[in-house]
Write an enzyme that holds these catalytic residues in place. Structure first.
Site, PDB file in Angstrom:
ATOM      1  N   GLU A  65       0.839  -1.195   0.000  1.00 34.76           N
ATOM      2  CA  GLU A  65       0.000   0.000   0.000  1.00 34.76           C
ATOM      3  C   GLU A  65       0.875   1.246   0.000  1.00 34.76           C
ATOM      4  O   GLU A  65       2.002   1.223   0.508  1.00 34.76           O
ATOM      5  CB  GLU A  65      -0.897  -0.026   1.251  1.00 34.76           C
ATOM      6  CG  GLU A  65      -1.821   1.189   1.355  1.00 34.76           C
ATOM      7  CD  GLU A  65      -2.934   0.999   2.375  1.00 34.76           C
ATOM      8  OE1 GLU A  65      -2.874   0.033   3.161  1.00 34.76           O
ATOM      9  OE2 GLU A  65      -3.863   1.829   2.382  1.00 34.76           O
ATOM     10  N   ASN A 212     -12.258  -1.535  -1.113  1.00 32.77           N
ATOM     11  CA  ASN A 212     -11.531  -2.053   0.042  1.00 32.77           C
ATOM     12  C   ASN A 212     -12.273  -1.638   1.304  1.00 32.77           C
ATOM     13  O   ASN A 212     -12.563  -0.443   1.495  1.00 32.77           O
ATOM     14  CB  ASN A 212     -10.111  -1.463   0.087  1.00 32.77           C
ATOM     15  CG  ASN A 212      -9.411  -1.779   1.400  1.00 32.77           C
ATOM     16  OD1 ASN A 212      -8.984  -2.907   1.633  1.00 32.77           O
ATOM     17  ND2 ASN A 212      -9.311  -0.794   2.302  1.00 32.77           N
ATOM     18  N   GLU A 213     -12.588  -2.585   2.146  1.00 31.01           N
ATOM     19  CA  GLU A 213     -13.250  -2.299   3.423  1.00 31.01           C
ATOM     20  C   GLU A 213     -14.345  -1.250   3.231  1.00 31.01           C
ATOM     21  O   GLU A 213     -14.375  -0.208   3.898  1.00 31.01           O
ATOM     22  CB  GLU A 213     -12.225  -1.864   4.489  1.00 31.01           C
ATOM     23  CG  GLU A 213     -11.225  -2.975   4.789  1.00 31.01           C
ATOM     24  CD  GLU A 213     -10.331  -2.724   6.017  1.00 31.01           C
ATOM     25  OE1 GLU A 213     -10.395  -1.646   6.605  1.00 31.01           O
ATOM     26  OE2 GLU A 213      -9.564  -3.651   6.359  1.00 31.01           O
ATOM     27  N   TYR A 285      -6.850  -9.129  11.318  1.00 32.22           N
ATOM     28  CA  TYR A 285      -5.506  -8.924  11.860  1.00 32.22           C
ATOM     29  C   TYR A 285      -5.383  -9.555  13.242  1.00 32.22           C
ATOM     30  O   TYR A 285      -6.349  -9.570  14.014  1.00 32.22           O
ATOM     31  CB  TYR A 285      -5.206  -7.422  11.988  1.00 32.22           C
ATOM     32  CG  TYR A 285      -4.923  -6.748  10.665  1.00 32.22           C
ATOM     33  CD1 TYR A 285      -3.653  -6.753  10.122  1.00 32.22           C
ATOM     34  CD2 TYR A 285      -5.946  -6.113   9.950  1.00 32.22           C
ATOM     35  CE1 TYR A 285      -3.382  -6.133   8.905  1.00 32.22           C
ATOM     36  CE2 TYR A 285      -5.684  -5.493   8.735  1.00 32.22           C
ATOM     37  CZ  TYR A 285      -4.400  -5.509   8.213  1.00 32.22           C
ATOM     38  OH  TYR A 285      -4.136  -4.898   7.011  1.00 32.22           O
ATOM     39  N   GLU A 340      -6.032  -9.269   3.621  1.00 33.95           N
ATOM     40  CA  GLU A 340      -5.266  -8.551   4.649  1.00 33.95           C
ATOM     41  C   GLU A 340      -5.221  -9.418   5.896  1.00 33.95           C
ATOM     42  O   GLU A 340      -6.273  -9.739   6.462  1.00 33.95           O
ATOM     43  CB  GLU A 340      -5.877  -7.187   4.969  1.00 33.95           C
ATOM     44  CG  GLU A 340      -5.652  -6.175   3.862  1.00 33.95           C
ATOM     45  CD  GLU A 340      -6.089  -4.752   4.215  1.00 33.95           C
ATOM     46  OE1 GLU A 340      -6.065  -4.411   5.424  1.00 33.95           O
ATOM     47  OE2 GLU A 340      -6.458  -4.012   3.291  1.00 33.95           O
TER      48      GLU A 340
END
Ligand code: AHR
Length: 535
Positions: A65, A212-213, A285, A340
């Site tokens: 990123e 994304n998200e 995560y 991710e």
């Protein structure tokens, strides 16, 4: 029994088991010595007669990123830099990544993707606008690393491009133009512009992220709002290169929340001819609490055990979302892409705010191995994953300091697991022994096995106990082997790291076990990751 914590907004919140952990941090753990090995080896049994799905090489994908020093300095240094480079891309990073056989790189974000306007990153570099990167420190984004530089980079490392288009603040027309610019072989105005910018041939885009998200930084959309956007983007952001198929990945769940999973899969099940997708994204995560507070170095066994337990949640998440997907897609046409994942720790003291810089220890090596094992166990549905992130950000493969480069323990795990790319999963039974600490209880050994495309059988073992070695005997039903040979990654302490001053503290070492009358017996060091070929 493993007790798991709760989740919120994609970030794990402290669970009730944390209360069971000692409140004070104990001193750093020195790993136990081989002299205390138990007498009877634990039996690892591989069933070569029941092959499972292929472990898709895309499970070993990377994520780069525009964030902190991930791209600028980590990959891109300008062609006139004293750091050796090829067209501005650092040679040492390319060389290191080539050894990982990186299957794909996700770019340009992350949250950055939903504010990225691709036209800022093409044309003569000196004329590109300086824009802002509000998500990550509010710094200037020079746009000197744009479409052509990214494509040059993935070609240099031999990876596929996984491009995420801007759904949050962009338009379907902007995304469609980018795809036409990238992929068409027809002499359209956009193709001619690409040629004028130095690349007459179309670029292949193997994977396309549609936002994304979108439930968070990508537009705070309800599942229904996102599904409306998805249909338009999946229709218009076309692949114009029939020779190179492109998988479209929809935004999926925020951790354990199944709302997006259900909405996207239901829409897909009832879709018309006008749109389609091939994958659904999951982000998770290893973080425990928000903001991330677990230290990357100087921690003890409490923090070691806690983060390993948190990592094991991935198994539940993949199962949960897989079960929802099965309701709409029993044939598993849609892949779950965990694009991710990784440990999100407290930032390195003194590092710029928003740069998400953190050291990487032997604990991270085990976190990587546990996640990879989970993906492999669910390889029928999980057909892609991207660790966050590749260089200098979060759980990185590589840390750079100016012209110097450090390979992290996580890098070494990714290299050890190269034989598992596109290998066929083989069921493996591990002994029931547990590693227990302060209320956390985990399987002491986590293992996967596979047969590679050349027919060789591989076994990977994550041994979690940081204080005692363990001996394992390896049995393979349906085959006979006389030797196990490979590499093992262990460290003086669970918080051992590699630095520019000491780059080899955590480095894989060769390991061999010959078959004796006691069988094929391997000794695993405390808190180690071992990958062996059976010969
Ligand atoms: O990887 C860092 C950030 O984490 C990404 O930009 C975002 O998608 C996620 O929340």
């Amino acid at each position: 029994m493993v007790l798991y914590g709760g989740m919120n907004q994609g970030i794990c919140m402290p669970g009730r088991w944390i209360a069971l952990l000692r409140a004070t941090t104990i001193c750093c753990v020195t790993l136990g010595s081989a002299s205390a090995a138990p007498a009877a080896p634990d039996r690892i049994a591989i069933d070569a007669s029941r092959p499972g799905p292929v472990i898709h090489r895309n499970l070993f994908g990377q994520f780069a990123e525009h964030l902190g020093r991930g791209v600028y300095e980590g990959v891109w240094v300008e062609p006139d830099s004293p750091i050796p480079n090829t067209r501005g891309i650092r040679n040492d990073v390319v060389q290191a990544l080539r050894a990982l056989k990186v299957p794909n790189v996700r770019w340009p974000g992350g949250c950055f993707a939903d504010e990225y306007h691709w036209r800022n990153g093409i044309g003569p570099r000196a004329e590109r606008p300086a824009t802002l990167n509000p998500n990550w420190g509010g710094v200037i984004e020079p746009n000197t690393f744009g479409t052509h530089e990214f494509m040059d980079f993935v070609q240099q490392i031999g990876a596929d491009a996984y491009v995420s288009v801007n759904v949050g603040s962009g338009t379907p027309a902007e995304a469609a133009d980018w795809l036409e610019y990238l992929t068409t072989a027809q002499p359209s105005a956009l193709a001619r512009e690409r040629a004028a910018n130095g690349h007459p041939q179309p670029y292949p885009v193997a994977m396309l992220g549609i936002g994304n998200e979108s439930w968070g930084c990508g537009g705070s959309m309800t599942p229904e709002q996102y599904v409306g956007e998805l249909k338009r983007y999946a229709r218009y952001a076309r692949n114009y290169n029939a020779k190179q198929p492109m998988s479209r990945i929809a935004v999926g769940p925020d951790g354990a929340d199944t709302a997006y999973t259900k909405a996207v899969m239901e829409a897909w099940k009832n879709k018309t001819w006008a749109w389609d997708i091939e994958g659904l994204s999951l982000h998770y995560y290893t973080v425990v609490k928000w903001p991330p507070a677990f230290k990357a170095t100087g921690f003890g066994e409490d923090e070691y055990a806690t983060l390993l337990a948190e990592t094991r949640r991935m198994e539940d998440l993949v199962r949960t979302h897989g079960a929802v997907m099965d309701q709409y897609d029993p044939q598993k046409k849609i892949a779950l892409i965990v694009d991710e994942w990784g440990a999100w720790l407290a930032p390195t003291p003194g590092s710029p705010e928003g740069f998400l810089e953190q050291q990487n220890s032997q604990r991270d090596a085990l976190i990587a191995a546990l996640n990879i094992h989970t993906f492999a166990r669910h390889a029928d549905r999980v057909r892609g994953a991207n660790i966050a992130q590749m260089v200098n950000v979060l759980q990185a493969m590589i840390l750079t300091e100016g012209e110097k480069l450090v390979l992290t323990p996580t890098y070494h795990v990714f290299r050890l697991y190269v034989p598992f790319h596109d290998a066929t999963f083989l069921p493996v039974t591990v002994p029931a022994g547990v590693y227990e600490h302060g209320g956390v209880s985990l399987p002491r050994i986590d293992a996967i096995a596979a047969r590679d495309p050349a027919g060789k059988t591989w076994l990977a073992l994550a041994h979690l106990d940081p204080a005692h070695p363990v001996r394992v005997s390896i049995d393979v039903a349906g085959a006979t082997f006389s030797r196990a040979r490979g590499e093992t990654l262990s460290a003086p302490r669970v918080d051992s790291v590699n630095t520019v001053a000491a780059p080899g503290t955590v480095t894989p070492k060769p390991v061999t076990a010959q078959s004796t009358r006691g069988g094929l017996v391997l000794e695993l060091a405390p808190a180690s990751v071992t990958v062996v070929a059976l010969e």
